[in-house]
Design an enzyme around this catalytic site. Structure first.
Site, PDB file in Angstrom:
ATOM      1  N   HIS A  17      44.352  27.100  11.852  1.00  0.00           N
ATOM      2  CA  HIS A  17      44.459  26.174  12.986  1.00  0.00           C
ATOM      3  C   HIS A  17      45.717  25.317  12.847  1.00  0.00           C
ATOM      4  O   HIS A  17      45.728  24.313  12.134  1.00  0.00           O
ATOM      5  CB  HIS A  17      43.195  25.297  13.041  1.00  0.00           C
ATOM      6  CG  HIS A  17      43.068  24.480  14.296  1.00  0.00           C
ATOM      7  ND1 HIS A  17      41.906  24.409  15.035  1.00  0.00           N
ATOM      8  CD2 HIS A  17      43.960  23.698  14.951  1.00  0.00           C
ATOM      9  CE1 HIS A  17      42.093  23.613  16.070  1.00  0.00           C
ATOM     10  NE2 HIS A  17      43.337  23.165  16.042  1.00  0.00           N
ATOM     11  N   HIS A  19      49.181  24.189  15.444  1.00  0.00           N
ATOM     12  CA  HIS A  19      49.811  24.302  16.768  1.00  0.00           C
ATOM     13  C   HIS A  19      51.322  24.438  16.611  1.00  0.00           C
ATOM     14  O   HIS A  19      51.958  23.594  15.967  1.00  0.00           O
ATOM     15  CB  HIS A  19      49.502  23.079  17.622  1.00  0.00           C
ATOM     16  CG  HIS A  19      48.054  22.963  18.017  1.00  0.00           C
ATOM     17  ND1 HIS A  19      47.586  23.293  19.264  1.00  0.00           N
ATOM     18  CD2 HIS A  19      46.964  22.583  17.309  1.00  0.00           C
ATOM     19  CE1 HIS A  19      46.280  23.091  19.319  1.00  0.00           C
ATOM     20  NE2 HIS A  19      45.868  22.657  18.140  1.00  0.00           N
ATOM     21  N   ASP A  21      53.580  23.899  18.806  1.00  0.00           N
ATOM     22  CA  ASP A  21      54.259  22.744  19.413  1.00  0.00           C
ATOM     23  C   ASP A  21      53.865  21.433  18.730  1.00  0.00           C
ATOM     24  O   ASP A  21      54.275  20.360  19.179  1.00  0.00           O
ATOM     25  CB  ASP A  21      53.983  22.680  20.925  1.00  0.00           C
ATOM     26  CG  ASP A  21      52.508  22.726  21.285  1.00  0.00           C
ATOM     27  OD1 ASP A  21      51.717  23.351  20.558  1.00  0.00           O
ATOM     28  OD2 ASP A  21      52.129  22.116  22.304  1.00  0.00           O
ATOM     29  N   GLY A 179      43.219  20.838  24.384  1.00  0.00           N
ATOM     30  CA  GLY A 179      43.464  19.728  25.305  1.00  0.00           C
ATOM     31  C   GLY A 179      42.312  18.741  25.225  1.00  0.00           C
ATOM     32  O   GLY A 179      41.409  18.897  24.408  1.00  0.00           O
ATOM     33  N   HIS A 206      38.412  24.830  20.767  1.00  0.00           N
ATOM     34  CA  HIS A 206      38.426  23.446  20.276  1.00  0.00           C
ATOM     35  C   HIS A 206      37.124  22.795  20.749  1.00  0.00           C
ATOM     36  O   HIS A 206      36.917  22.636  21.963  1.00  0.00           O
ATOM     37  CB  HIS A 206      39.581  22.659  20.890  1.00  0.00           C
ATOM     38  CG  HIS A 206      40.881  22.800  20.174  1.00  0.00           C
ATOM     39  ND1 HIS A 206      41.676  23.905  20.274  1.00  0.00           N
ATOM     40  CD2 HIS A 206      41.535  21.943  19.349  1.00  0.00           C
ATOM     41  CE1 HIS A 206      42.776  23.725  19.551  1.00  0.00           C
ATOM     42  NE2 HIS A 206      42.710  22.540  18.972  1.00  0.00           N
ATOM     43  N   GLU A 209      35.322  17.852  18.393  1.00  0.00           N
ATOM     44  CA  GLU A 209      36.359  17.008  17.788  1.00  0.00           C
ATOM     45  C   GLU A 209      36.199  15.597  18.371  1.00  0.00           C
ATOM     46  O   GLU A 209      35.780  14.670  17.683  1.00  0.00           O
ATOM     47  CB  GLU A 209      37.750  17.577  18.117  1.00  0.00           C
ATOM     48  CG  GLU A 209      38.902  16.701  17.644  1.00  0.00           C
ATOM     49  CD  GLU A 209      40.256  17.183  18.163  1.00  0.00           C
ATOM     50  OE1 GLU A 209      40.303  17.955  19.133  1.00  0.00           O
ATOM     51  OE2 GLU A 209      41.274  16.748  17.601  1.00  0.00           O
ATOM     52  N   ASP A 298      46.355  21.443  11.822  1.00  0.00           N
ATOM     53  CA  ASP A 298      46.400  21.080  13.243  1.00  0.00           C
ATOM     54  C   ASP A 298      47.849  20.862  13.686  1.00  0.00           C
ATOM     55  O   ASP A 298      48.437  21.768  14.264  1.00  0.00           O
ATOM     56  CB  ASP A 298      45.529  19.858  13.541  1.00  0.00           C
ATOM     57  CG  ASP A 298      44.965  19.861  14.954  1.00  0.00           C
ATOM     58  OD1 ASP A 298      45.021  20.907  15.613  1.00  0.00           O
ATOM     59  OD2 ASP A 298      44.450  18.819  15.398  1.00  0.00           O
TER      60      ASP A 298
END
Ligand SMILES: O=c1[nH]cnc2c1ncn2[C@@H]1O[C@H](CO)[C@@H](O)[C@H]1O
Ligand SMILES: [Zn+2]
Length: 358
Positions: A17, A19, A21, A179, A206, A209, A298
């Protein structure tokens, strides 16, 4: 042998996991922003690194996510995307990661005319360059796959799911939704998940969380997720009595019984307020109860973290040793969206010998 941070860096690590970006080098953000004419909130590498970390350190997932405008904003050309993808692989390899699944939302990179396919091809090119560069004469290497994310507040999940299937033999291992969680339940995207299941494709969601058990329950029992992105709120279904007796609710029992992988991201959870500190992070309890726990970064830029940092912070907070780190790593490799024979080859040929050699 005394466990040191350097030993943890050298230990083979597996990352499920992360990202794309959320992992840019601060210097690369500056460089790409200057070329694209994108205005940034800080002008030097050190200031920008601090800005991302502080702005993301808000106690709210929504505000944490606002910082992505400055990474997504500079990733709008094929050249920029390929560079970010290549550097991502280089950084992970230098950190001792041997296998990674890196995710991003193609729909966020089409502001300046790229097609969704162009975006995926640009990432594939960067990953291929990075994997080539990381290959050493000693045979060390890193394997990196893409996960295609759809944004849960948008309505493009079916399109993205179709692309995940179309690209599955070209470096894309699965699908995800991300998101803001509150107000956007995963069942909004049920058609995409049902399509992926019919296509025998893999996906993670996701869930659990910023929002609790209902979101985890939907992700698993309505949508059929193979893994949970975070999933940390599953602890809300676990009761620990004063005398230490543990009682699992039905959902927590299901998650443990079915060995549903939890993609836990300790540093990120502390920033978004999903956990109060690393020492109090539910990963301690979930590990003790032998859930299928994996450790992840993350967003390395926003959380100023790395796989070594995440593992090291757990060593310090919970006194974990190499055996525990190996367990997290084997858990992650078992849970990867890679064909079974390739997972076994990495466990037996890379992870286990890597730990034995430390
Ligand atoms: O921890 C998280 N929870 C939910 N969404 C996230 C998290 N980190 C990043 N993103 C979102 O995923 C998009 C694609 O990579 C990012 O642009 C960000 O908006
Ligand atoms: Zn995430």
């Amino acid at each position: 042998m005394e466990l040191t941070r350097e030993l943890v860096r050298r230990a083979p690590k597996v990352l499920l996991h992360d990202h794309l970006d959320g992992g840019l080098r601060p210097g690369t953000v500056l460089d790409l922003a200057a070329r694209a004419g994108h205005a940034l909130p800080a002008g030097t590498e050190a200031e920008l690194a601090a800005w991302f970390h502080e702005a993301a350190d808000s106690g709210s997932l929504e505000r944490y996510l606002e910082t992505f405008q400055h990474t997504v904003g500079v990733m709008q050309s094929a050249e920029a995307i390929t560079r970010v993808a290549r550097e991502c692989v280089e950084d992970l390899a230098a950190d001792g990661v041997v296998y990674a699944e890196v995710r991003y939302a193609p729909e966020q990179h089409v502001e300046q005319g790229l097609s969704l396919d162009d975006v995926i091809a640009a990432v594939a090119e960067g990953f291929a360059q990075g994997m080539d560069a990381a290959r050493t004469p000693a045979g060390e290497r890193i394997v990196v796959r893409q996960l295609l994310t759809a944004m849960r507040h948008q309505a493009r999940s079916m399109e993205i799911a179709e692309l995940a299937v179309a690209w599955r033999d070209r470096g894309v291992a699965g699908f995800d939704i991300a998101g803001a969680e509150a107000g956007y339940p995963p069942t909004r995207h049920l058609d995409a998940f049902e399509y992926l299941q019919r296509e025998n494709a893999h996906f993670t969601i996701h869930a659990g969380e910023a929002f609790g058990l209902p979101s985890i329950w939907q992700a698993l029992q309505w949508c059929g997720a193979d893994r949970l992105g975070h999933g940390v709120r599953i602890v809300d279904d676990i009761e620990v009595a004063d005398d230490g007796t543990v009682t699992l609710g039905r959902l927590a029992a299901y998650v443990r019984d079915k060995r549903i992988p939890l993609e836990l991201c300790p540093a990120s959870n502390v920033q978004t307020g999903a956990a109060t500190s690393i020492a109090e992070h539910p990963i301690g309890l979930l590990t003790r109860l032998r859930f299928r726990v994996t450790v992840n970064t993350d967003n390395r830029l926003m959380s100023r973290t790395s796989m070594t940092d995440e593992m090291w912070s757990l060593v310090e907070a919970f006194g974990y040793g190499l055996d525990d780190l190996r367990w997290f790593t084997v858990n992650a490799m078992k849970s990867a969206f890679l064909p079974f024979d390739e997972r076994i080859a990495l466990i037996d040929g890379v992870v286990k010998p890597g730990y034995a050699a430390l």
